[in-house]
Design a protein around this motif. Structure first.
Motif, PDB file in Angstrom:
ATOM      1  N   GLU A 231      10.015  -4.378 -10.961  1.00 35.10           N
ATOM      2  CA  GLU A 231       9.627  -2.997 -10.729  1.00 35.10           C
ATOM      3  C   GLU A 231       8.110  -2.917 -10.542  1.00 35.10           C
ATOM      4  O   GLU A 231       7.354  -3.495 -11.320  1.00 35.10           O
ATOM      5  N   ILE A 232       7.698  -2.220  -9.500  1.00 34.46           N
ATOM      6  CA  ILE A 232       6.270  -2.032  -9.250  1.00 34.46           C
ATOM      7  C   ILE A 232       5.999  -0.557  -8.990  1.00 34.46           C
ATOM      8  O   ILE A 232       6.888   0.195  -8.585  1.00 34.46           O
ATOM      9  N   GLU A 233       4.769  -0.156  -9.220  1.00 35.85           N
ATOM     10  CA  GLU A 233       4.348   1.210  -8.955  1.00 35.85           C
ATOM     11  C   GLU A 233       3.012   1.171  -8.224  1.00 35.85           C
ATOM     12  O   GLU A 233       2.120   0.397  -8.580  1.00 35.85           O
TER      13      GLU A 233
ATOM     14  N   VAL B 140       0.857  -1.190   0.000  1.00 32.63           N
ATOM     15  CA  VAL B 140       0.000   0.000   0.000  1.00 32.63           C
ATOM     16  C   VAL B 140       0.890   1.235   0.000  1.00 32.63           C
ATOM     17  O   VAL B 140       2.024   1.209   0.491  1.00 32.63           O
ATOM     18  N   ASN B 141       0.352   2.325  -0.540  1.00 34.61           N
ATOM     19  CA  ASN B 141       1.073   3.593  -0.649  1.00 34.61           C
ATOM     20  C   ASN B 141       0.315   4.668   0.113  1.00 34.61           C
ATOM     21  O   ASN B 141      -0.852   4.930  -0.163  1.00 34.61           O
ATOM     22  N   ALA B 142       0.988   5.307   1.081  1.00 37.50           N
ATOM     23  CA  ALA B 142       0.347   6.316   1.926  1.00 37.50           C
ATOM     24  C   ALA B 142       0.769   7.734   1.589  1.00 37.50           C
ATOM     25  O   ALA B 142       0.274   8.676   2.219  1.00 37.50           O
ATOM     26  N   ILE B 143       1.676   7.922   0.649  1.00 39.76           N
ATOM     27  CA  ILE B 143       2.115   9.278   0.336  1.00 39.76           C
ATOM     28  C   ILE B 143       1.332   9.832  -0.855  1.00 39.76           C
ATOM     29  O   ILE B 143       0.562   9.117  -1.506  1.00 39.76           O
ATOM     30  N   LYS B 144       1.512  11.107  -1.145  1.00 40.39           N
ATOM     31  CA  LYS B 144       0.659  11.783  -2.121  1.00 40.39           C
ATOM     32  C   LYS B 144       1.151  11.651  -3.557  1.00 40.39           C
ATOM     33  O   LYS B 144       0.535  12.196  -4.477  1.00 40.39           O
ATOM     34  N   GLU B 145       2.269  10.973  -3.757  1.00 42.12           N
ATOM     35  CA  GLU B 145       2.782  10.755  -5.097  1.00 42.12           C
ATOM     36  C   GLU B 145       2.868   9.248  -5.353  1.00 42.12           C
ATOM     37  O   GLU B 145       2.931   8.453  -4.420  1.00 42.12           O
ATOM     38  N   PRO B 146       2.894   8.846  -6.623  1.00 40.66           N
ATOM     39  CA  PRO B 146       3.110   7.427  -6.918  1.00 40.66           C
ATOM     40  C   PRO B 146       4.452   6.957  -6.351  1.00 40.66           C
ATOM     41  O   PRO B 146       5.432   7.714  -6.323  1.00 40.66           O
ATOM     42  N   VAL B 147       4.490   5.724  -5.878  1.00 38.70           N
ATOM     43  CA  VAL B 147       5.723   5.113  -5.381  1.00 38.70           C
ATOM     44  C   VAL B 147       6.196   4.104  -6.418  1.00 38.70           C
ATOM     45  O   VAL B 147       5.463   3.177  -6.775  1.00 38.70           O
TER      46      VAL B 147
END
Length: 646
Positions: A633-635, A587-594
């Motif tokens: 690689e994942i986004e 999961v991604n919690a920041i405001k930009e793509p990881v």
């Protein structure tokens, strides 16, 4: 001249209270604990790979039979080792090999009463506890306070959750371990936590690594504890429950029979987060307290209350959720609060029979009791006394109920720990599994109590329904749990929503702000042997079929857990294996793509399914092949997630 030098040195050591140190290393020699007595005070320190993790931290107890924190004398030590293997079916891994070096430090106080401190040091983990003998004819003792403390290097930052005020919140149901964690906060804060901080607590030690502090082995024989606010001289102390817990009823200390022991205090250390996520120390140092009365079955469940709320506590709506569970091939339905008033026992029995005809078993909600909260939901006063509890459990076994969710607990006093254990032990006699809500942290209970199947002890899914602020911070909180709360114990969160709006109508209010891929990922990230998922009947037609297919197959018990990448409060990627099938979830919690490059050797060269979000945050499924070197690689999109599975 040499003899004069030695004489002066001895005099200097005696007058300065020279520490008589004992040292114990982990089996791999990377973790070192040093302990001794300086000026009559027991102190310990911890280094990892030569770098300080804890500095000059105090040890000791205050009891009604004497002070064991000052005026202490070092008597000697004993060294030994531990090598054991065990299996466990309800935690993050199923086969555990625990190897540790053991140091027993023998001390004596000013009144010549002896005490021992036992340290077990394994690779990346320390567990220690106090052991008290019988002192002549003294066979009982009250431990009033601990002086055990944790002094971190000055540049450390914290990942802590404040202890809730006692007898506050909705219907005076706190503390319930439901405050969020705050990431990377300074140790000394402007707004001090007057009730301290709950276990576990995570600390980042500058650039040297990480330390997780918790406790395990708490039973009816002791109170649970937590961390104090940091002292003026930089120490977090073990703190016993506030006298206000349990509506002021019961002692805040611990009454023990001698010889007796305290629970284990645990310290997990690493130069990265892998040892934190993968630790099994809460279970390594405890043993089962009784045998299971039968083989308990774990799995998935539906529950109407989380989205359809109180109005769904009627026969027709429960039938709809039984049918949903049957369609998903889920093992359980949870019939939540108010079933006693809205259904009654006869109608409930009919519902259980209907569920069984569909291959679904029933779990039931109970209020813990009414003595230390004002929660009006029933059934009330069925779990708090032995006579009523056994009558109720006998009936539950007769009609085929398989487990209970017991809610609204009043604190961490020994009085409450006795009630937890009594409920668990009696339930085992009647073949019932137990999970707790509105509750304290489980402390090794998955291993200690064979019918225990998880606790809430987190700001869980219901708060997503109730509060906009929690919906806005859902991804942030989810990225914390695998590193802190869920790493030390099963976490009954009750999530994975596929409704876009968290209301029965699925429109207009309570909008979910995370993607479907994020929701699928949390089904893997959040570990509990019985998972109550927040799916609703309309999801069978309203959600993409590939998402429903995923939820039909998702497991809830794991053979292995591996940390892949992440930082608490920002993003998290972990891998779990169920039998021979791997699931990698993030999961991604920041405001930009990881964008990450991760190593997945367990899937190297294999074709796998990827559940992910596009830039419009629409969840999709596609097949990819992991390169033969395992590097991939994942986004992940903001408030998004991903799952890779075979």
């Amino acid at each position: 001249m040499y003899k004069l030098f030695l004489t002066l040195l001895v005099c200097l050591l005696c007058t300065t209270g020279f520490a008589q140190d004992a040292i114990v290393y982990s089996p791999d020699k990377q973790l070192m604990l040093s302990v001794g007595v300086t000026n009559g005070k027991p102190l310990y320190s911890v280094t990892y790979r030569g770098k300080p993790m804890l500095e000059n931290s105090p040890l000791g107890l205050l009891t009604n039979e004497g002070d064991f924190s000052t005026g202490m004398k070092f008597l000697g030590k004993a060294d030994s080792s531990i090598d054991k293997s065990y299996t466990q079916d309800r935690i993050k891994t199923s086969q555990i090999h625990y190897v540790a070096n053991r140091l027993t430090l023998h001390l004596e106080n000013a009144k010549q009463k002896k005490i021992s401190i036992v340290f077990q040091v394994s690779n990346n983990d320390i567990a220690f506890r106090y052991e008290m003998p019988a002192w002549n004819e003294t066979l009982a003792c009250v431990v009033e306070k601990e002086t055990t403390g944790f002094r971190f290097p000055a540049a450390s930052t914290t990942f802590l959750s404040t202890m809730m005020d006692p007898m506050a919140g909705w219907k005076r149901t706190t503390p319930s371990y439901e405050n969020p964690y705050v990431a990377d906060a300074p140790m000394h804060k402007a707004n001090r936590a007057k009730e301290g901080y709950i276990f576990p607590g995570l600390f980042r030690i500058d650039n040297n690594g990480w330390v997780l502090i918790s406790e395990t082995g708490v039973s009816s024989l002791y109170c649970a504890s937590h961390l104090s606010e940091i002292s003026a001289d930089g120490v977090y102390f073990i703190e016993y429950p506030s006298p206000k817990h349990n509506n002021g009823f019961g002692s805040s200390g611990a009454a023990i029979s001698l010889p007796g022991v305290t629970p284990w205090r645990t310290i997990t250390v690493g130069n990265n987060l892998k040892p934190i996520v993968e630790t099994t120390i809460p279970f390594d140092v405890v043993e089962p307290l009784y045998l299971p009365s039968q083989k308990y079955k774990y799995g998935r469940g539906t529950w109407s209350w989380i989205v359809w709320q109180d109005n769904s506590m009627n026969y027709d709506d429960q039938v709809k959720f039984i049918d949903l569970a049957a369609s998903l091939k889920y093992e359980y339905i949870l019939v939540d609060a108010l079933w006693d008033a809205n259904l009654g026992k006869e109608r409930l029995h009919e519902l259980v029979k209907y569920a069984q005809s569909k291959g679904v078993d029933v779990l039931l909600w109970y209020n813990s009791n009414g003595a230390f909260n004002d929660a009006p939901q029933g059934p009330r006063n069925k779990m708090n006394t032995s006579v009523e509890r056994k009558k109720e459990m006998k009936w539950l076994r007769e009609i085929g109920v398989k487990g209970l969710k017991v809610d609204f607990w009043g604190g961490d006093k020994q009085e409450t720990m006795r009630l937890y254990e009594d409920v668990l032990s009696d339930a085992n006699d009647y073949g019932l599994m137990i999970f707790f809500h509105g509750t304290t942290l489980p402390r090794g209970w998955e291993r200690m109590y064979p019918n225990f199947v998880g606790s809430e002890a987190v700001m869980a899914s219901e708060m997503l329904v109730f509060l906009q602020s929690v919906r806005e911070s859902e991804a942030y909180n989810a990225s914390m749990h695998p590193f802190i709360r869920n790493t030390v114990g099963s976490m009954e969160f009750g999530g994975t929503f596929l409704n876009k709006y968290l209301v029965k109508s699925n429109r207009e209010r309570n909008e979910r702000l995370t993607t479907d891929a994020f929701q699928l990922a949390t089904a893997i990230l959040f570990q509990n042997p019985i998972q109550m998922f927040a799916l609703t009947p309309d999801n069978l037609t309203g959600a993409p079929s590939f998402e429903i297919d995923f939820m039909k197959q998702v497991p809830t018990t794991w053979n292995e857990t591996v940390f892949i990448d992440g930082y608490p409060g920002r993003f998290c990627v972990i891998a779990r294996r169920s039998n021979d099938r791997w699931y990698i979830a993030g999961v991604n919690a920041i405001k930009e793509p990881v964008k990450l490059k991760v190593d997945l050797p367990m899937l190297a060269g294999k074709k796998v399914k990827l559940y992910n979000d596009n830039k419009s945050k629409v969840t999709y499924l596609k097949e990819i092949e992991i390169p033969k070197n395992g590097s991939c690689e994942i986004e992940m999109q903001p408030a998004g997630g991903m799952v890779i599975t075979q």
